[in-house]
Design a protein around this motif. Structure first.
Motif, PDB file in Angstrom:
ATOM      1  N   ASP A 175       0.767  -1.195  -0.204  1.00 29.69           N
ATOM      2  CA  ASP A 175      -0.034   0.011  -0.017  1.00 29.69           C
ATOM      3  C   ASP A 175       0.811   1.271   0.259  1.00 29.69           C
ATOM      4  O   ASP A 175       0.553   2.228  -0.688  1.00 29.69           O
ATOM      5  N   LYS A 234      -1.261   5.976  -6.381  1.00 30.18           N
ATOM      6  CA  LYS A 234      -2.423   4.974  -6.543  1.00 30.18           C
ATOM      7  C   LYS A 234      -2.911   4.833  -5.157  1.00 30.18           C
ATOM      8  O   LYS A 234      -2.158   4.550  -4.231  1.00 30.18           O
ATOM      9  N   ASP A 235      -4.303   5.026  -5.210  1.00 29.94           N
ATOM     10  CA  ASP A 235      -5.189   4.674  -3.873  1.00 29.94           C
ATOM     11  C   ASP A 235      -5.233   3.018  -3.956  1.00 29.94           C
ATOM     12  O   ASP A 235      -5.787   2.647  -4.993  1.00 29.94           O
ATOM     13  N   ALA A 244      -7.272   1.249  -2.381  1.00 30.62           N
ATOM     14  CA  ALA A 244      -8.824   0.966  -2.403  1.00 30.62           C
ATOM     15  C   ALA A 244      -9.247   0.835  -4.065  1.00 30.62           C
ATOM     16  O   ALA A 244     -10.259   0.079  -4.160  1.00 30.62           O
ATOM     17  N   THR A 245      -8.617   1.523  -4.892  1.00 31.71           N
ATOM     18  CA  THR A 245      -9.300   1.453  -6.171  1.00 31.71           C
ATOM     19  C   THR A 245      -8.970   0.203  -6.990  1.00 31.71           C
ATOM     20  O   THR A 245      -9.490   0.159  -8.083  1.00 31.71           O
ATOM     21  N   ILE A 246      -7.892  -0.463  -6.586  1.00 30.88           N
ATOM     22  CA  ILE A 246      -7.759  -1.774  -7.409  1.00 30.88           C
ATOM     23  C   ILE A 246      -7.758  -2.867  -6.649  1.00 30.88           C
ATOM     24  O   ILE A 246      -7.329  -4.084  -6.641  1.00 30.88           O
ATOM     25  N   ASN A 247      -8.721  -3.112  -5.723  1.00 33.87           N
ATOM     26  CA  ASN A 247      -9.167  -4.039  -4.940  1.00 33.87           C
ATOM     27  C   ASN A 247      -9.942  -4.940  -5.875  1.00 33.87           C
ATOM     28  O   ASN A 247     -11.050  -4.815  -6.422  1.00 33.87           O
ATOM     29  N   ALA A 287     -13.697  -5.922  -5.295  1.00 35.09           N
ATOM     30  CA  ALA A 287     -14.686  -4.879  -5.482  1.00 35.09           C
ATOM     31  C   ALA A 287     -15.002  -5.073  -6.954  1.00 35.09           C
ATOM     32  O   ALA A 287     -16.275  -4.522  -7.422  1.00 35.09           O
ATOM     33  N   LEU A 288     -14.389  -5.876  -7.800  1.00 36.04           N
ATOM     34  CA  LEU A 288     -14.734  -6.019  -9.289  1.00 36.04           C
ATOM     35  C   LEU A 288     -15.712  -6.986  -9.553  1.00 36.04           C
ATOM     36  O   LEU A 288     -16.167  -7.202 -10.761  1.00 36.04           O
TER      37      LEU A 288
END
Length: 652
Positions: free
Chosen positions: A18, A26-27, A29-32, A35-36
């Motif tokens: 992280d 890059k956050d 949380a946006t590439i978890n 979540a996709l």
């Protein structure tokens, strides 16, 4: 997921990952990846990945069984997963599949040209030429056709996921090739998920191993660094075979950590630590050995065995430097059960100097090419085996001039030499820091024999009162367990919590009986890492031998004013189908409501595959076999004669 693979291969923690992403804007949380995907697809993907792990282990077992004891060689360039690295694309050229192409690339002219050394394979499904990057892992063939109707719903009508039967022979499936165009998307995703699980397990195992080595160094000191260093697999294998030949059916009774020294033993500055004398033969550097300081001509130490044993002798493994005539010690061995030297018995006295003269194998440095053979050694057998706990060993160098001189045989008085008594210049010691300084040295010491179980015969020593007490304790208890009826019960938290309501006139609670759970087992998390890895360490079950799954039952009762108080937490000895388990409370309890809660590593257990329901879309948070429904029965103790002839109907 590929970033996660790169993170694990770089041995980075999640926090380090992280921080690295944040440093480049890059956050995390946006590439978890979780979540996709929708929950229904994640449930199906988890089932496919679990089946892949089971099939992977089964195929490996088939391969090992088919080898019939022969060495298995895995020379296939496509591994079980074949997960490509970041920025790795199709090589083009002869590849007719071209499944791995960057989205920005629309023409084959921009693809990299095929190198002459690049291997080209043939897909076993579509029979097209395919490069390594566009090949699916060999594990994909194990899942071809798995639940293909559901897979088609997610792949769409354009995907090439026709009805395909499961491969009959897992050996052929493991060694064949299939391209990614012929694979269902859910299969490719399962391979990625399985590979990540493997890397996580390997990293966790490595961290546990490092922690264990660090703890061992703190206990026994940093001087053991040379012994904690791992040897090559071939040397360890040959050393294990050599030990079996040396022991000849007996046991090594003093090998560390089961044996130890009574007192520290002196060691030279450039010597291996004294504890190396008791270390396993395949540990430490091959050429390292213990040696005493040059000023020490005699040393004595006591070796404490793990338990009272029948000792038949001692084996001394010769150092790699070998012995000379000057540093060959005189060895004396005693045996005792107490630390007082006055009570020990002499087992024998041996002169290594005479043994060296009789056997040239012990003289001089170790010759190259003898690493795979039984190491040079000297056996000190006892005339009769002795039952003892402590072995005392004394090593003493001969004083210069102590050897008797036979003038008539050793010297010629008519010689023309200036000094006929002058002896040939010979090295005093191969292990000393200087050629003229003899020193004591050895590589290993093996105490050979057989351990015995401690036999305690108390019958001749027992008094009449003790015999009476023993007989009373051995009698079956007069009281029996009887079931306490309940008025109602309620299940909560996915059947992990059970509340039971009792009548006000119920007897005092003495304990509870837990019926055996259904067929459950440790959760299979990933496929075997490799053939060698699976044989040396069973990594199929994640952390099974590092942190085995443990369950507890927490018991709480209702007390005034309307508050639940925990009265105990009981560990379940083993989670498997079998006989019921009984748990007695520390004291008898009067209550109207009692609660049982299942705690511990609930998520580490799963139901038997034959009992799982494939119709659901969600993954159950726990094994159905862990449900507390109809598994707990409260009981109290009473005399059967006081309850009448129908008492047996209420026994538990």
């Amino acid at each position: 997921m590929k970033l996660e693979i790169e993170r694990l291969k770089l041995n980075l923690s999640a926090a380090e990952r992280d921080r690295a992403l944040l440093s480049v804007g890059k956050d995390p949380a946006t590439i978890n990846p979780n979540a996709l995907l929708d929950e229904a697809y994640m449930g199906r993907l988890s089932k496919v990945a679990n089946n892949l792990a089971l099939l992977g282990e089964a195929s490996l077992e088939d391969k090992l069984v088919a080898a019939i004891g022969l060495e298995t060689v895995d020379d296939n360039p496509i591994d079980f997963w074949n997960i490509i690295r970041v920025e790795e694309t199709c090589s083009g050229g002869q590849c007719e599949v071209r499944a791995e192409i960057k989205k920005a690339v629309h023409s084959s002219s921009t693809m990299s040209s095929t190198d002459d050394s690049e291997s080209v394979f043939l897909c076993s499904r579509c029979e097209r030429k395919v490069c390594r990057v566009c090949c699916a892992g060999r594990g994909a063939l194990l899942l071809v056709g798995y639940n293909s109707r559901e897979a088609m719903n997610y792949n769409g009508p354009s995907s090439q996921s026709g009805q395909v039967d499961l491969p009959v022979n897992r050996l052929l499936a493991r060694d064949s090739i299939i391209c990614k165009r012929c694979c269902q998307d859910i299969v490719l995703h399962a391979l990625i998920l399985d590979y990540v699980r493997v890397l996580i397990s390997l990293r966790r195992t490595e961290r546990v191993e490092k922690a264990a080595y660090s703890a061992l160094k703190q206990i026994i000191g940093s001087t053991w660094d040379c012994l904690l260093e791992k040897n090559s697999a071939s040397y360890s294998k040959s050393a294990g075979k050599a030990v079996r030949l040396l022991l000849n059916g007996y046991e090594s009774l003093a090998e560390f950590p089961f044996g130890s020294f009574l007192h520290p033993v002196e060691a030279a500055a450039d010597s291996a630590p004294f504890l190396s004398l008791l270390a396993p033969l395949n540990s430490g550097l091959r050429l390292s050995y213990w040696k005493a300081p040059s000023s020490t001509s005699a040393i004595e130490f006591g070796i404490v065995l793990s338990s009272i044993s029948d000792v038949s002798g001692v084996i001394l493994i010769v150092s790699s430097c070998g012995y000379s005539v000057a540093d060959a010690p005189i060895v004396q061995i005693w045996a005792s059960n107490k630390i007082h030297k006055e009570e020990r018995s002499l087992m024998g006295k041996w002169d290594l100097q005479s043994m060296i003269k009789a056997s040239s194998e012990l003289y001089g440095p170790e010759k190259s090419g003898t690493e795979q053979k039984v190491p040079r050694h000297v056996k000190f057998p006892f005339k009769n085996s002795v039952r003892c706990r402590i072995i005392w060993i004394s090593l003493r160098l001969k004083r210069p001039g102590s050897s008797s001189i036979n003038i008539g045989n050793d010297f010629n008085l008519l010689s023309l030499d200036e000094n006929p008594f002058a002896q040939e210049t010979r090295r005093a010691s191969f292990g000393g820091s200087a050629e003229s300084e003899p020193c004591l040295h050895a590589k290993r010491i093996l105490v050979v024999g057989s351990s015995i179980r401690k036999e305690v015969d108390l019958k001749p020593q027992q008094s009449s009162d003790q015999l009476a007490l023993t007989g009373w304790l051995e009698r079956a208890p007069q009281l029996s367990r009887f079931k306490i009826p309940i008025e109602a019960e309620r299940l909560m938290d996915n059947d992990l919590v059970l509340e039971q309501y009792l009548s006000p006139v119920s007897p005092l609670l003495a304990g509870f009986r837990l019926d055996a759970f259904s067929a459950i087992k440790p959760r299979v998390t990933h496929s075997p890492f490799s053939d060698v890895h699976s044989k040396n360490f069973p990594s199929l079950v994640d952390d099974r031998y590092i942190t085995p799954a443990v369950l507890y039952i927490q018991v709480s009762v209702l007390q005034e004013p309307n508050s639940m108080v925990t009265i105990g937490q009981y560990r379940l000895p083993e989670v498997r189908a079998g006989t019921p388990m009984y748990f007695d409370f520390s004291s008898q309890i009067q209550t109207r409501r009692i609660s049982f809660k299942l705690l511990g590593d609930v998520a580490a257990l799963t139901d038997d595959p034959s009992e799982q329901d494939d119709s659901g879309t969600r993954i159950s948070p726990l094994a159905v076999g862990l449900s507390l429904s109809n598994r707990i029965k409260l009981y109290y103790y009473a005399d059967p004669y006081d309850l009448g002839k129908w008492a047996s109907l209420g026994a538990v």
